[in-house]
Design an enzyme around this catalytic site. Sequence first.
Site, short mmCIF file in Angstrom:
data_model
loop_
_atom_site.label_atom_id
_atom_site.label_comp_id
_atom_site.label_asym_id
_atom_site.label_seq_id
_atom_site.Cartn_x
_atom_site.Cartn_y
_atom_site.Cartn_z
N LYS A 1 47.22 42.07 32.22
CA LYS A 1 46.28 42.82 31.37
C LYS A 1 46.64 44.30 31.35
CE LYS A 1 41.41 43.94 30.68
NZ LYS A 1 40.00 43.73 31.07
N GLU B 1 53.13 43.81 41.75
CA GLU B 1 53.76 42.52 42.06
C GLU B 1 54.37 41.91 40.80
OE1 GLU B 1 50.65 43.46 42.63
OE2 GLU B 1 49.78 42.55 44.44
N GLY C 1 39.96 40.15 33.67
CA GLY C 1 41.09 39.33 34.10
C GLY C 1 40.67 37.94 34.55
N ARG C 2 39.57 37.88 35.34
CA ARG C 2 39.14 36.59 35.88
C ARG C 2 38.38 35.76 34.86
NH1 ARG C 2 37.15 40.95 38.29
NH2 ARG C 2 34.93 41.43 38.06
N GLU D 1 35.40 38.22 43.30
CA GLU D 1 35.79 39.49 42.66
C GLU D 1 34.69 39.95 41.71
OE1 GLU D 1 39.46 40.30 39.94
OE2 GLU D 1 40.09 40.82 41.98
N HIS E 1 38.82 15.04 56.81
CA HIS E 1 39.73 14.94 57.96
C HIS E 1 40.20 16.33 58.37
CE1 HIS E 1 39.74 10.64 57.10
NE2 HIS E 1 39.79 11.02 55.83
N LYS F 1 45.71 49.08 46.10
CA LYS F 1 46.81 49.39 45.16
C LYS F 1 47.33 50.81 45.41
CE LYS F 1 45.29 46.40 41.33
NZ LYS F 1 44.79 46.33 39.95
O1 F6P Z 1 42.76 41.80 41.63
C1 F6P Z 1 42.71 42.90 40.82
C2 F6P Z 1 43.17 42.52 39.43
O2 F6P Z 1 43.01 43.62 38.59
C3 F6P Z 1 42.44 41.31 38.88
O3 F6P Z 1 41.17 41.60 38.40
C4 F6P Z 1 43.43 40.86 37.84
O4 F6P Z 1 43.17 39.54 37.39
C5 F6P Z 1 44.74 40.99 38.62
O5 F6P Z 1 44.55 42.14 39.45
C6 F6P Z 1 45.97 41.13 37.75
O6 F6P Z 1 45.84 42.26 36.93
P1 F6P Z 1 46.79 42.35 35.62
O7 F6P Z 1 46.42 41.18 34.74
O8 F6P Z 1 46.45 43.66 35.02
O9 F6P Z 1 48.22 42.27 36.10
#
Ligand code: F6P
Length: 534
Positions: A202, A208, A262-263, A348, A379, A495
């Site tokens: 987003k 990462e 995002g979620r 979140e 189990h 971050k």
């Molecule tokens: O965990 C923080 C966050 O901003 C989430 O809300 C989001 O889904 C994820 O990192 C990835 O963010 P992006 O889609 O901007 O890479």
Amino acid sequence: MSTTVWSDLQAHHKTMVEVHLRELFKEDPNRFLNFSLTAKGILLDYSKQRITQQTLEKLCKLADSCYLSKYIEDLFTGKKVNFSEQRAVLHTALRDPSSTPLFIDGQDVKSEIHKVQDHMIEAIDAIRNGGWRGATGKQITDIISLGIGGSDLGPSMVCQALDEYKTTDIKLHFVSNVDGKTLASVLKKLDPKTTLCIVNSKTFTTPETLQNAKAIKMWFSLSLGEKEASGHLIGVTANPTEAEQFGILKQNIFEFWDFVGGRYSVWSAVGLPIALLLGGDHFKDFLAGANAMDEHFRFAPFLSNMPVLMALLGIWNINFWDCRTHAIIAYDDGLRQFPDYLQQLEMESNGKKAAKENGFVDHATAPIIWGGVGCNGQHAYMQLLHQGTQIVPVDFLIAAVGHSGFEEHHRLLMASCLSQSKALMEGNQPEMSGFDPLNDAKQCFGNRPSNTLVYSKLTPRILGSLIALYEHKVFVQGVIWGINSFDQWGVELGKKLVKEILPYLKDPTQTSSLDSSTKGLICYLNGKESIKIP
Ligand code: F6P
């Protein structure tokens, strides 16, 4: 929370503490009928919750006292319910097939949404039927879906859950973490000439994802050349400028918007891998399932509103019975990743204490969401749920019809699911034969609450409805807790610190300003444990 409604619920709770679920079932042979509900192909059995009709009425009063109906309308009509970022929250608009305009800041977002959906269908058809070929003219055989958090959990979970509905031989490979192990194992088995990579982000700033995207872009360039490599990259983002600067061609960028968290983004172009795997029709069914749950949530009265009931039952367990975790146990291997998905959605969204009207709330908010699949949990962790010192409310999920065709297997799976919720509810009653009341080690106390969600079969439509059910449950809880379910300031500090610590891992000698733990760990990680920590 010091409202009279809240105090009334606290007083009501006191009257319930000594009541065992066994008694409630004995008193009312129709308890299942009185405390279950069907909506959009899903049955919710909440009769094994520690409630009476009076409890429900008091919980609905709590919802009314928090102006829940108003907030539900605000959500659907694009009011800025994400108040800390002054944004509308419109994942519901993503799955609304109607072309009824919805204006946000003067822009009809529905026409924008449908434009992107048309672009998605065009692209997936071209990729699936060989119209979209790689730089060397070869058909696409593999797609890497790159992203993390909401840019990965939704597509990954849904593609796994709906694998039976795939309509292509193209293979999907999900890469999320920056541990290069997964990326290396994926790239090792793929041919850049016949592979595309979807970069899902987003913000298009997540370290990462960018680290992985750079490595994949290099992988393409080494095989196809710099210029040709860009034709193998697709971007899904709310930040197209960054995506273009990264080297993704404008025509290969699928946008989504700030009003999609995002979620909550699986319904947007973030769902491109789902549409690629299943085809446009099944993807539309998936959206339609969520839209059906939206209709139910928006218009059903609270006492027959599935998301509202699940939310209120959660609040009853968390805020009045002091339950701090909540387990999602799916007796359905297709939903193996569902607990992980719900962890982000719930924790979140509602893992906060900042109050809407400044300051902090004085009551518990989101529980720890965890879980797995049954029967495996029996189990592993069910021992604690039956005999542990803490009460863990459970959502059990089970399909009436499996996918496998192994009828006996499915009967055993169903019987196992029902037996677990029954055992949690009633325990091993003292009069059970051979039971030695003095030997407490064998005593299962019962009176442990659960919901059971039964759906006909795990289809694209049902899965869409299930996800929307939990999204709206989370929203209702956030309204009642008086928090903002749609920001996530808590993740920003980590971050920021990553950027500060990273250079020290290249040069551990400059760590003087760090705390001794971080300094010590950096030195050790650099194989310099012999160094006297400065
Ligand atoms: O965990 C923080 C966050 O901003 C989430 O809300 C989001 O889904 C994820 O990192 C990835 O963010 P992006 O889609 O901007 O890479």
